[in-house]
Structures are given as C-alpha cells and as structure tokens.
Design a protein around this motif. Structure first.
Motif, PDB file in Angstrom:
ATOM      1  N   ARG A   1      31.865 127.224  78.341  1.00  0.00           N
ATOM      2  CA  ARG A   1      32.693 127.356  79.276  1.00  0.00           C
ATOM      3  C   ARG A   1      34.137 126.508  78.913  1.00  0.00           C
ATOM      4  O   ARG A   1      34.555 127.662  80.262  1.00  0.00           O
ATOM      5  N   GLU A   2      34.635 125.783  78.090  1.00  0.00           N
ATOM      6  CA  GLU A   2      35.911 126.311  77.943  1.00  0.00           C
ATOM      7  C   GLU A   2      36.913 127.397  76.964  1.00  0.00           C
ATOM      8  O   GLU A   2      37.538 127.105  76.399  1.00  0.00           O
ATOM      9  N   VAL A   3      35.847 128.371  77.005  1.00  0.00           N
ATOM     10  CA  VAL A   3      36.729 128.972  75.843  1.00  0.00           C
ATOM     11  C   VAL A   3      37.557 130.032  76.311  1.00  0.00           C
ATOM     12  O   VAL A   3      37.035 130.939  77.064  1.00  0.00           O
ATOM     13  N   GLU A   4      38.890 130.022  75.360  1.00  0.00           N
ATOM     14  CA  GLU A   4      39.370 130.946  75.883  1.00  0.00           C
ATOM     15  C   GLU A   4      39.940 131.829  75.203  1.00  0.00           C
ATOM     16  O   GLU A   4      40.433 133.040  75.601  1.00  0.00           O
ATOM     17  N   ARG A   5      39.724 131.916  73.651  1.00  0.00           N
ATOM     18  CA  ARG A   5      39.885 132.677  72.408  1.00  0.00           C
ATOM     19  C   ARG A   5      39.465 134.051  72.825  1.00  0.00           C
ATOM     20  O   ARG A   5      40.158 135.089  72.195  1.00  0.00           O
ATOM     21  N   PHE A   6      37.670 133.879  72.796  1.00  0.00           N
ATOM     22  CA  PHE A   6      37.528 135.263  72.667  1.00  0.00           C
ATOM     23  C   PHE A   6      36.504 135.576  74.275  1.00  0.00           C
ATOM     24  O   PHE A   6      36.194 134.804  75.001  1.00  0.00           O
ATOM     25  N   ARG A   7      36.207 136.747  74.660  1.00  0.00           N
ATOM     26  CA  ARG A   7      35.117 137.330  75.126  1.00  0.00           C
ATOM     27  C   ARG A   7      34.427 137.970  74.646  1.00  0.00           C
ATOM     28  O   ARG A   7      34.056 138.471  73.911  1.00  0.00           O
ATOM     29  N   GLY A   8      32.733 138.197  75.867  1.00  0.00           N
ATOM     30  CA  GLY A   8      31.370 138.314  75.161  1.00  0.00           C
ATOM     31  C   GLY A   8      31.847 140.218  74.416  1.00  0.00           C
ATOM     32  O   GLY A   8      32.858 141.222  74.830  1.00  0.00           O
TER      33      GLY A   8
ATOM     34  N   ASP B   1      32.478 127.238  66.304  1.00  0.00           N
ATOM     35  CA  ASP B   1      33.504 126.503  67.571  1.00  0.00           C
ATOM     36  C   ASP B   1      34.030 128.006  67.450  1.00  0.00           C
ATOM     37  O   ASP B   1      34.955 127.757  66.711  1.00  0.00           O
ATOM     38  N   GLN B   2      35.351 127.933  69.025  1.00  0.00           N
ATOM     39  CA  GLN B   2      36.096 128.889  68.746  1.00  0.00           C
ATOM     40  C   GLN B   2      37.259 129.040  67.776  1.00  0.00           C
ATOM     41  O   GLN B   2      37.661 130.409  67.689  1.00  0.00           O
TER      42      GLN B   2
END
Ligand SMILES: [Zn+2]
Ligand SMILES: [Zn+2]
Length: 334
Positions: free
Chosen positions: A76-83, A131-132
């Motif tokens: 929920r806190e990942v902002e660097r990558f998308r599906g 970890d992103q």
C-alpha cells in the motif's frame, strides 16, 4: 497449481540439493512489491550459500539474487513501481539507514543489511518479494534472461572495476559471468584486458578473446607485460600473490568475491612500492543505478545458458565445475 501457490527451489540444509517445493505465494508488505520472476541468474555466491561456505543463511531458503521480473502486486505504500513494470532485484535487499556506514553513503557495509537469496528469500521461484526501495527499473529491449546477470555479476563487476581505478592494463582472474561483462565495460572505457583462466581451460580463453581481451592465458602463467590493476573473480586464494606479482608498482589488486580459499603467505616485496590489495563487498543502490544506465550504452551483451527452474541443481553443478559460457539463468516460466 492453485493461483495462491507457487513453485520454488528450496535449500533446507547447506550441502544438500535444492528441493522443488510448492509454497504459498507471498503477499507484499507496505513497502514491498511481489514480482513474477521471469529470469533469475545463478551466481557463484549461490554456490557458496548452498555449499555452506557462507554460514548464516535463513533456512529454509529460496536462493537467487539476480532477479528480473514483472511487478504483479504492490504494497500500500509503494510509489516507485506499478503492476506490469519490469524490475530487477539485486543482492542488497535492505539496510538500516541509520548506522555510520549507511549515513556515509556506504550502505554496502551496513551491519544490519539483509541480502536477497541469503537472509531473505530470493528468485529461484515463480514469485519473489522485494522492498521497492532496493529494486531497480530494468528498461531496454533485451530479454529478461539476458538482463538477469547484470544484477550481480554485472553490478559487482562494475564496483570492482571502479575500485581498480584508472588502470589501462587490466587483468581479470577467472573468466566467468562477471568477467565476461567487465571485459565489455573495460573495452568501452579504452582499457586493455588480460584474461587469466583456470589452467587448460581453452574454451574460457577463446571466449575472452572473442569478447576483446588482448591476451588470454592460464592463471599459472606470468602476465605478458606489467598490469596496472587486476580483479580476482575466482574464489582461489593462491591468485592473490599471483596477481600482486603481475601488477606494476602502484597497481591495485581487487578481490571481487564474497568468499575465497585461504591466501598463502607471500613476501612483502610483492606488495611493496605502493601496490594495494582490496576487497569489494556487496553493492550500493547508487552502483546499481550507475551501472544499469551504462549497460545499454556499451552496450553490454550477456551470454546466458537458460535452464528451467527445476534444473537449479544442474545449473549449480555446471557452475561448480566450470562448465558454463557466461551465466546460467533459470527461467521459471519455461
Ligand atoms: Zn546501516
Ligand atoms: Zn551474486
């Protein structure tokens, strides 16, 4: 197999074969991405983990730290990558961010660090968590299999090359996955490369010459001219005095591996006159960013031997016996 399950090759105890297991597919924590593994390179460090040379693995363990895949789920806190994005997951899996090493930009030396495929589960599986903040975008048009060896062999090779300084005449001891990448970067930078292989390995010598080494010979031979630096990739302590003898005064010898057999004693005169002997440990995220930007400019072309996931033990055996040209890469999708 149910959608919430995955296959993995698991190390249950050191010095035993990996076991093919069906496991629950992990779910990403807040800062994690779940990656569908497209390719995972087989690194010499995996061999040191499986053989028990590195003594503190998480057990049971999924090895593998040269992972290229597609983001399947994000925390929920990942902002660097998308599906759907392609990412690479390297050896450095986590650092504390607070110790004196982390604060000085030397996170590769963090004492709390966690490592993919050693203290964290890795990529010998259909899916891997990471970890992103420690993943890299892997762009470019080359295939996942060709990109996988860049994540460790390439990256550690790059850090080692930087440690070697401005050397024009560069020796590489051990011509496997890392050296076959480093020779390409070194040539791109206008250096001359001298490849030292295990005695009698004519294939490795031919491979080194094809990739642009100006000379290739047995590691038991003297260098044809003094070198400015040497990088030792083979885990063989006897190569340290050999490389010190090969470098000119002021030259550097870099030990690039995580494990090496004992170094025999040697006379001080081969170190004297400001020769330097250093090791390279792990990587920083900055190394990864720099190297992955450089790779397409060279451009680096990796030589890979693809194998299905279930043949991880065979891949490790070939690496142990030196029966590989370039890097073995596991392809879970095959
Ligand atoms: Zn730290
Ligand atoms: Zn590695």
């Amino acid at each position: 197999m149910a959608a919430d399950r995955m296959r993995a090759m698991v190390l249950e105890r050191p010095r035993q074969e990996l076991q093919l297991r069906e496991l629950p597919r992990p779910e990403p924590g807040a800062q994690q991405v779940l990656v569908r593994v497209q390719a995972c390179g087989v690194c010499r460090t995996d061999l040191h983990v499986v053989d028990g040379d590195l003594t503190e693995p998480k057990l049971p363990l999924i090895p593998g730290h040269e992972i290229v895949g597609e983001v399947a789920e994000v925390g929920r806190e990942v902002e660097r990558f998308r599906g759907g994005e392609r990412v690479g997951i390297p050896w450095l899996g986590w650092t504390c961010g607070a110790c004196r090493f982390c604060r000085a930009g030397r996170e590769n030396l963090c004492e709390e660090a966690a490592f993919t495929g050693y203290t964290l589960d890795g990529g010998y599986a259909d899916y891997a968590l990471a970890d992103q903040r420690y993943c890299f975008p892997v762009a470019g048009t080359s295939g996942a299999a060709e990109a996988a060896p860049l994540l460790c062999a390439g990256l550690i090779g790059y850090r080692s090359l930087r440690m070697a300084g401005e050397a024009e005449r560069l020796g590489l001891y051990g011509f496997g996955a890392a050296a076959h990448i480093v020779v390409q970067v070194a040539r791109h930078e206008g250096r001359r490369v001298f490849a030292f292989t295990r005695p009698g390995d004519e294939d490795a010598k031919g491979f080194a010459r094809e990739l642009g080494a100006v000379w290739a010979g047995d590691s038991s031979e003297a260098a044809p001219e003094p070198l400015d630096a040497a990088i030792i990739f083979a885990p063989v302590g006897e190569l340290v005095p050999a490389a010190l003898r090969a470098v000119a005064p002021g030259g550097t010898v870099v030990c690039a591996g995580i494990h090496m057999s004992d170094i025999p004693s040697f006379p001080y005169e081969i170190l004297w006159r400001e020769r330097r002997l250093v090791s390279v440990a792990n990587l920083t995220r900055r190394d990864g960013e720099e190297f992955l930007q450089l790779a397409p400019k060279v451009p680096i072309e990796t030589s890979v031997e693809p194998l299905p996931l279930s043949e991880a033990n065979e891949a490790l055996a070939r690496l142990r016996e030196g029966r590989l040209r370039g890097a073995a890469v596991l392809l879970p999708g095959v």
